[in-house]
Write an enzyme that holds these catalytic residues in place. Sequence first.
Site, PDB file in Angstrom:
ATOM      1  N   TRP A 154      36.553  64.259  96.629  1.00  0.00           N
ATOM      2  CA  TRP A 154      37.263  65.543  96.515  1.00  0.00           C
ATOM      3  C   TRP A 154      38.233  65.621  97.697  1.00  0.00           C
ATOM      4  O   TRP A 154      37.818  65.432  98.840  1.00  0.00           O
ATOM      5  CB  TRP A 154      36.236  66.666  96.578  1.00  0.00           C
ATOM      6  CG  TRP A 154      36.767  68.058  96.479  1.00  0.00           C
ATOM      7  CD1 TRP A 154      37.684  68.529  95.589  1.00  0.00           C
ATOM      8  CD2 TRP A 154      36.382  69.173  97.300  1.00  0.00           C
ATOM      9  NE1 TRP A 154      37.887  69.858  95.798  1.00  0.00           N
ATOM     10  CE2 TRP A 154      37.106  70.289  96.842  1.00  0.00           C
ATOM     11  CE3 TRP A 154      35.500  69.349  98.367  1.00  0.00           C
ATOM     12  CZ2 TRP A 154      36.987  71.550  97.411  1.00  0.00           C
ATOM     13  CZ3 TRP A 154      35.370  70.597  98.932  1.00  0.00           C
ATOM     14  CH2 TRP A 154      36.107  71.688  98.461  1.00  0.00           C
TER      15      TRP A 154
ATOM     16  N   LYS B 180      30.693  76.806  90.132  1.00  0.00           N
ATOM     17  CA  LYS B 180      30.782  76.250  88.773  1.00  0.00           C
ATOM     18  C   LYS B 180      29.538  76.605  87.954  1.00  0.00           C
ATOM     19  O   LYS B 180      29.656  77.053  86.819  1.00  0.00           O
ATOM     20  CB  LYS B 180      30.906  74.727  88.805  1.00  0.00           C
ATOM     21  CG  LYS B 180      31.718  74.165  89.945  1.00  0.00           C
ATOM     22  CD  LYS B 180      33.196  74.224  89.707  1.00  0.00           C
ATOM     23  CE  LYS B 180      33.904  73.873  91.006  1.00  0.00           C
ATOM     24  NZ  LYS B 180      35.288  73.598  90.894  1.00  0.00           N
TER      25      LYS B 180
ATOM     26  N   ASP C 186      26.657  66.797  99.004  1.00  0.00           N
ATOM     27  CA  ASP C 186      27.478  67.907  98.537  1.00  0.00           C
ATOM     28  C   ASP C 186      27.116  68.120  97.068  1.00  0.00           C
ATOM     29  O   ASP C 186      27.381  67.259  96.222  1.00  0.00           O
ATOM     30  CB  ASP C 186      28.968  67.561  98.691  1.00  0.00           C
ATOM     31  CG  ASP C 186      29.846  68.721  98.258  1.00  0.00           C
ATOM     32  OD1 ASP C 186      29.304  69.782  97.893  1.00  0.00           O
ATOM     33  OD2 ASP C 186      31.089  68.572  98.269  1.00  0.00           O
TER      34      ASP C 186
HETATM   35  C1  LIG Z   1      32.761  67.916  95.266  1.00  0.00           C
HETATM   36  C2  LIG Z   1      33.065  69.341  95.557  1.00  0.00           C
HETATM   37  N1  LIG Z   1      32.541  69.897  96.638  1.00  0.00           N
HETATM   38  C3  LIG Z   1      32.771  71.185  96.950  1.00  0.00           C
HETATM   39  C4  LIG Z   1      33.570  71.956  96.152  1.00  0.00           C
HETATM   40  C5  LIG Z   1      33.738  73.359  96.618  1.00  0.00           C
HETATM   41  O1  LIG Z   1      33.942  74.324  95.735  1.00  0.00           O
HETATM   42  P1  LIG Z   1      33.733  75.860  96.136  1.00  0.00           P
HETATM   43  O2  LIG Z   1      34.173  76.007  97.551  1.00  0.00           O
HETATM   44  O3  LIG Z   1      34.598  76.570  95.175  1.00  0.00           O
HETATM   45  O4  LIG Z   1      32.294  76.110  95.968  1.00  0.00           O
HETATM   46  C6  LIG Z   1      34.167  71.414  95.013  1.00  0.00           C
HETATM   47  C7  LIG Z   1      35.068  72.191  94.157  1.00  0.00           C
HETATM   48  O5  LIG Z   1      35.875  71.725  93.435  1.00  0.00           O
HETATM   49  C8  LIG Z   1      33.893  70.071  94.709  1.00  0.00           C
HETATM   50  O6  LIG Z   1      34.387  69.493  93.622  1.00  0.00           O
END
Ligand SMILES: Cc1ncc(COP(=O)(O)O)c(C=O)c1O
Length: 429
Positions: A161, A278, A242
Amino acid sequence: MLPVLASFAAKSARASSASSAAGAAMPATCKDFWADVPEAPKDPILGITEKFLADSNPQKLNFGVGAYRDDDGKPVVLDCVREAERRIAGKNFMEYLPIGGLKAFCDESVKLAYGEDAKCIKENRVAAVQTLSGTGSCRLMADFMHRFAPNAKCFMPTPTWSNHHNIFRDGGVEIQGLRYYKEDTCSLDYDALLEDINNAPAGSFFLLHACAHNPTGVDPTPEQWKGISEAMLAKSHFAFFDMAYQGFASGDCERDGAAIKIFLDDGHNVACSQSYAKNMGLYGQRIGCFSIVCADEAQKVAVESQMKAIARPMYSNPPLHGAALVNTVLSDPQLKAQWFKEVKGMADRIIDMRGKLREHLEKEAPQRTWNHVTDQIGMFCFSGMTPEQVDKLAEEHSMYMTRNGRISMAGVTSGNVERLAKAMATVIA
Ligand SMILES: Cc1ncc(COP(=O)(O)O)c(C=O)c1O
């Protein structure tokens, strides 16, 4: 300091010494402090949204954004969340939360991540704080590493990411790539991954995607996770998971958390970032949890106090509403069961769309294999298209996605899947 900021600082210093040399002769005007601030590069995802919005074609499609849509392309609020909203509405809860957030929410979160019966929970050795969603959790991990393991590098998969790089760089942590993905087969490069783990200096930190790897959708099998865990244990490496998609990948929260349990069973003390963006559709609520499994209860107390010490000067305390929603859902067996059903519904729709996309691609572009479309898991399909082919999709078919060929499956519906496959077949021909 970042090169762009260093050059800005030098220019600023020159400008301010020139203006003081001019002294009293200068008229009293407002100093322009920010004249040399360069425009930051556009975020790749937000750049796509801008292009999508500027396209006047009424048939345009956006496969860039990582937010779930139903089969009509509409955003979704889960029924369990609506019910939780109803239950908390009007409650007297506008006070500040503590620095570490809502304790009951953190307790429910770690049970979800590590398992209700996890030994580390029973032994009260999991330090946990509520965070600003997954991004905030990752940032706390980076800051914690920077403060308490300042010489350790953080290995992260290539690709990962894109925000992982920004987060750990801004947290002052040195990043190193970890071979992960094999382009020719669109699958896991397991041997290379193990080799990198074995060759890393003992005691290195590894960021691993617990499930639904973003952007590739390629996850290790349980057997491969076991091999990774054993290799990491042999080198005394530290695993930071993560977990932004628990339940959203397979439809089963337990299955999606299996990698973490394998590590715990092998005796690792891991860290974990959780996000409810999500899997509960709480994107804008910014609700997540950051936890570290400690050696014992005394260590947990120390570690948790330091997590709070990092959080306090950044944002004082996290927001309340999302925490109250998630806690309401997770602490009520009926609502929790309903959530499991709903998250499975979202995952199943995506799995179904993967099947349909593969079917259409096999028909429209039989010169290539498309098994990776269904082998991959989670919100994203790493299609194997080149940046030039992605550009063509936008220019000639008004279909938008990141230039690495990543399709957000959340945007694929029964109504547009055939059109997408046909357009892909045209641009790769
Ligand atoms: C691998 C991964 N980590 C963390 C996140 C963090 O998302 P959020 O800050 O919206 O919870 C995302 C969102 O796309 C992600 O794909």
